[in-house]
Design a protein around this motif. Structure first.
Motif, PDB file in Angstrom:
ATOM      1  N   UNK A   1       0.853  -1.196   0.000  1.00 48.92           N
ATOM      2  CA  UNK A   1       0.000   0.000   0.000  1.00 48.92           C
ATOM      3  C   UNK A   1       0.890   1.249   0.000  1.00 48.92           C
ATOM      4  N   UNK A   2       0.431   2.287  -0.671  1.00 49.41           N
ATOM      5  CA  UNK A   2       1.162   3.558  -0.651  1.00 49.41           C
ATOM      6  C   UNK A   2       0.228   4.647  -0.121  1.00 49.41           C
ATOM      7  N   UNK A   3       0.641   5.279   0.965  1.00 49.48           N
ATOM      8  CA  UNK A   3      -0.110   6.428   1.479  1.00 49.48           C
ATOM      9  C   UNK A   3       0.439   7.653   0.769  1.00 49.48           C
ATOM     10  N   UNK A   4      -0.345   8.182  -0.169  1.00 53.63           N
ATOM     11  CA  UNK A   4       0.162   9.281  -1.005  1.00 53.63           C
ATOM     12  C   UNK A   4      -0.017  10.669  -0.380  1.00 53.63           C
ATOM     13  N   UNK A   5      -0.521  10.710   0.860  1.00 55.89           N
ATOM     14  CA  UNK A   5      -0.740  12.035   1.461  1.00 55.89           C
ATOM     15  C   UNK A   5      -0.788  11.920   2.979  1.00 55.89           C
ATOM     16  N   UNK A 224      -5.386   1.175   4.577  1.00 54.40           N
ATOM     17  CA  UNK A 224      -6.022  -0.083   4.140  1.00 54.40           C
ATOM     18  C   UNK A 224      -7.552   0.017   4.159  1.00 54.40           C
ATOM     19  N   UNK A 225      -8.109   0.846   5.045  1.00 52.62           N
ATOM     20  CA  UNK A 225      -9.574   0.983   5.092  1.00 52.62           C
ATOM     21  C   UNK A 225     -10.108   1.744   3.871  1.00 52.62           C
ATOM     22  N   UNK A 226      -9.257   2.590   3.311  1.00 55.44           N
ATOM     23  CA  UNK A 226      -9.650   3.313   2.098  1.00 55.44           C
ATOM     24  C   UNK A 226      -9.671   2.329   0.923  1.00 55.44           C
ATOM     25  N   UNK A 227      -8.633   1.518   0.855  1.00 54.17           N
ATOM     26  CA  UNK A 227      -8.557   0.494  -0.211  1.00 54.17           C
ATOM     27  C   UNK A 227      -9.732  -0.480  -0.085  1.00 54.17           C
ATOM     28  N   UNK A 228     -10.005  -0.899   1.147  1.00 58.43           N
ATOM     29  CA  UNK A 228     -11.106  -1.826   1.411  1.00 58.43           C
ATOM     30  C   UNK A 228     -12.439  -1.281   0.908  1.00 58.43           C
ATOM     31  N   UNK A 229     -12.675   0.009   1.189  1.00 62.03           N
ATOM     32  CA  UNK A 229     -13.938   0.643   0.788  1.00 62.03           C
ATOM     33  C   UNK A 229     -14.055   0.726  -0.736  1.00 62.03           C
ATOM     34  N   UNK A 230     -12.947   1.087  -1.381  1.00 63.34           N
ATOM     35  CA  UNK A 230     -12.957   1.171  -2.846  1.00 63.34           C
ATOM     36  C   UNK A 230     -13.220  -0.216  -3.438  1.00 63.34           C
ATOM     37  N   UNK A 231     -12.564  -1.235  -2.873  1.00 63.08           N
ATOM     38  CA  UNK A 231     -12.743  -2.611  -3.351  1.00 63.08           C
ATOM     39  C   UNK A 231     -14.213  -3.011  -3.243  1.00 63.08           C
ATOM     40  N   UNK A 236     -14.247  -5.387  -6.424  1.00 60.24           N
ATOM     41  CA  UNK A 236     -12.935  -5.956  -6.772  1.00 60.24           C
ATOM     42  C   UNK A 236     -12.319  -6.512  -5.489  1.00 60.24           C
ATOM     43  N   UNK A 237     -11.224  -7.251  -5.623  1.00 63.85           N
ATOM     44  CA  UNK A 237     -10.539  -7.718  -4.414  1.00 63.85           C
ATOM     45  C   UNK A 237      -9.667  -6.588  -3.868  1.00 63.85           C
ATOM     46  N   UNK A 238      -9.347  -6.702  -2.583  1.00 68.62           N
ATOM     47  CA  UNK A 238      -8.439  -5.741  -1.947  1.00 68.62           C
ATOM     48  C   UNK A 238      -7.139  -5.666  -2.746  1.00 68.62           C
ATOM     49  N   UNK A 240      -6.489  -6.301  -5.864  1.00 68.29           N
ATOM     50  CA  UNK A 240      -6.580  -5.628  -7.168  1.00 68.29           C
ATOM     51  C   UNK A 240      -6.510  -4.111  -7.006  1.00 68.29           C
ATOM     52  N   UNK A 241      -7.219  -3.591  -6.007  1.00 68.30           N
ATOM     53  CA  UNK A 241      -7.208  -2.138  -5.787  1.00 68.30           C
ATOM     54  C   UNK A 241      -5.839  -1.701  -5.274  1.00 68.30           C
ATOM     55  N   UNK A 242      -5.272  -2.507  -4.394  1.00 68.80           N
ATOM     56  CA  UNK A 242      -3.939  -2.175  -3.862  1.00 68.80           C
ATOM     57  C   UNK A 242      -2.916  -2.096  -4.995  1.00 68.80           C
ATOM     58  N   UNK A 243      -2.946  -3.086  -5.861  1.00 62.42           N
ATOM     59  CA  UNK A 243      -1.974  -3.152  -6.959  1.00 62.42           C
ATOM     60  C   UNK A 243      -2.122  -1.928  -7.878  1.00 62.42           C
ATOM     61  N   UNK A 244      -3.372  -1.624  -8.233  1.00 60.67           N
ATOM     62  CA  UNK A 244      -3.610  -0.497  -9.147  1.00 60.67           C
ATOM     63  C   UNK A 244      -3.191   0.830  -8.514  1.00 60.67           C
TER      64      UNK A 244
END
Ligand SMILES: [Zn+2]
Length: 255
Positions: A1-5, A224-231, A236-238, A240-244
């Motif tokens: 995961x990358x926290x961009x901010x 990770x909770x942001x990725x989870x929500x988007x997934x 999509x799977x966690x 897949x969103x993490x990778x993208x």
């Protein structure tokens, strides 16, 4: 995961900054972009980036954080922006909510334009903050010509029409823990419709803690909770969103 901010230079972390950073990297955060909001904060961001291999810095001035836009300030800003490990300019932009009492927004606009000029000059992406100001931001931003790496609209919570305008200009769109709060239909539509290869995630910590820990201080591992929500929204799977989102951040910031 990358926290961009993240704002890890903030005084909110004075007692346990090292521990917060350590547990981020121990819990799946691979890289962090630490964001400046003033000259001093940008300097501290660079300092932090110099202490950790996987922390990078962005140099920026939040609206109204710099009263005098004179040559001395401009030189200091550009010198900081040219330093090692600086990967972006921002956060900069226009905030018509926090500063609604100001008589005019001209000062904010001047500060924003200056930072866009530096981003263009140094070929760095910009990290844009907006509140109730996206139509003015759009007008200003579109008068600049960016290369492929235009930047990101951070902490996006607006509608699809506005998102499309910035996507068309080449911007990425980034989401925070605020998407986990109730009544976020508008932004859910954006998450559903936008291309996955333009999406990024962030915490904006210490602010905007995801719903599960709302009320407490935020920190990078909660991305990770942001990725989870988007997934969940995208079905999509966690992973897949993490990778993208990782790939998009690596490409934009060249990290
Ligand atoms: Zn921020």
């Amino acid at each position: 995961m990358i926290d961009t901010h993240a704002h890890l230079e903030s005084t909110h972390y004075n007692i346990d900054r090292e521990a917060v950073i350590k547990r981020s990297f121990d819990n799946g955060v691979e890289k962090i972009i630490n964001i400046g909001t003033s000259l001093q904060g940008s300097y501290e961001s660079i300092d932090l980036a110099n202490s950790y291999k996987n922390i990078f810095a962005s140099v920026g001035i939040f609206p109204e954080e710099q009263k005098k836009i004179d040559n001395d300030f401009k030189k200091k800003f550009e010198d900081l922006a040219r330093m090692k490990k600086v990967v972006a300019i921002g956060e900069c932009g226009l905030d018509y909510v926090i500063f609604k009492k100001e008589k005019t927004f001209e000062h904010q606009k001047e500060l924003f334009r200056f930072q866009l000029e530096i981003a263009q000059k140094l070929n760095l992406p910009v990290i844009i903050h907006g509140r109730d100001s996206y139509s003015d931001i759009f007008e200003i931003v579109k008068s600049f010509t960016f290369s492929e790496r235009s930047g990101v609209i951070h902490c996006y919570l607006e509608n699809w029409e506005t998102a499309q305008k910035f996507l068309d200009l080449g911007f990425n769109i980034s989401f925070t823990g605020a998407i986990t709060y109730k009544k976020k239909e508008e932004v859910s539509e954006v998450i559903k419709k936008m291309p996955l290869d333009r999406m990024m995630v962030e915490t904006d910590c210490p602010y905007l803690t995801p719903q599960v820990f709302r009320g407490q201080r935020n920190e990078p591992m909660y991305v990770k909770y942001v990725i989870e929500k988007i997934a969940e929204i995208r079905n999509l799977s966690f992973e897949e969103v993490e990778k993208a989102t990782n790939e998009n951040a690596i490409k934009l910031f060249e990290i």
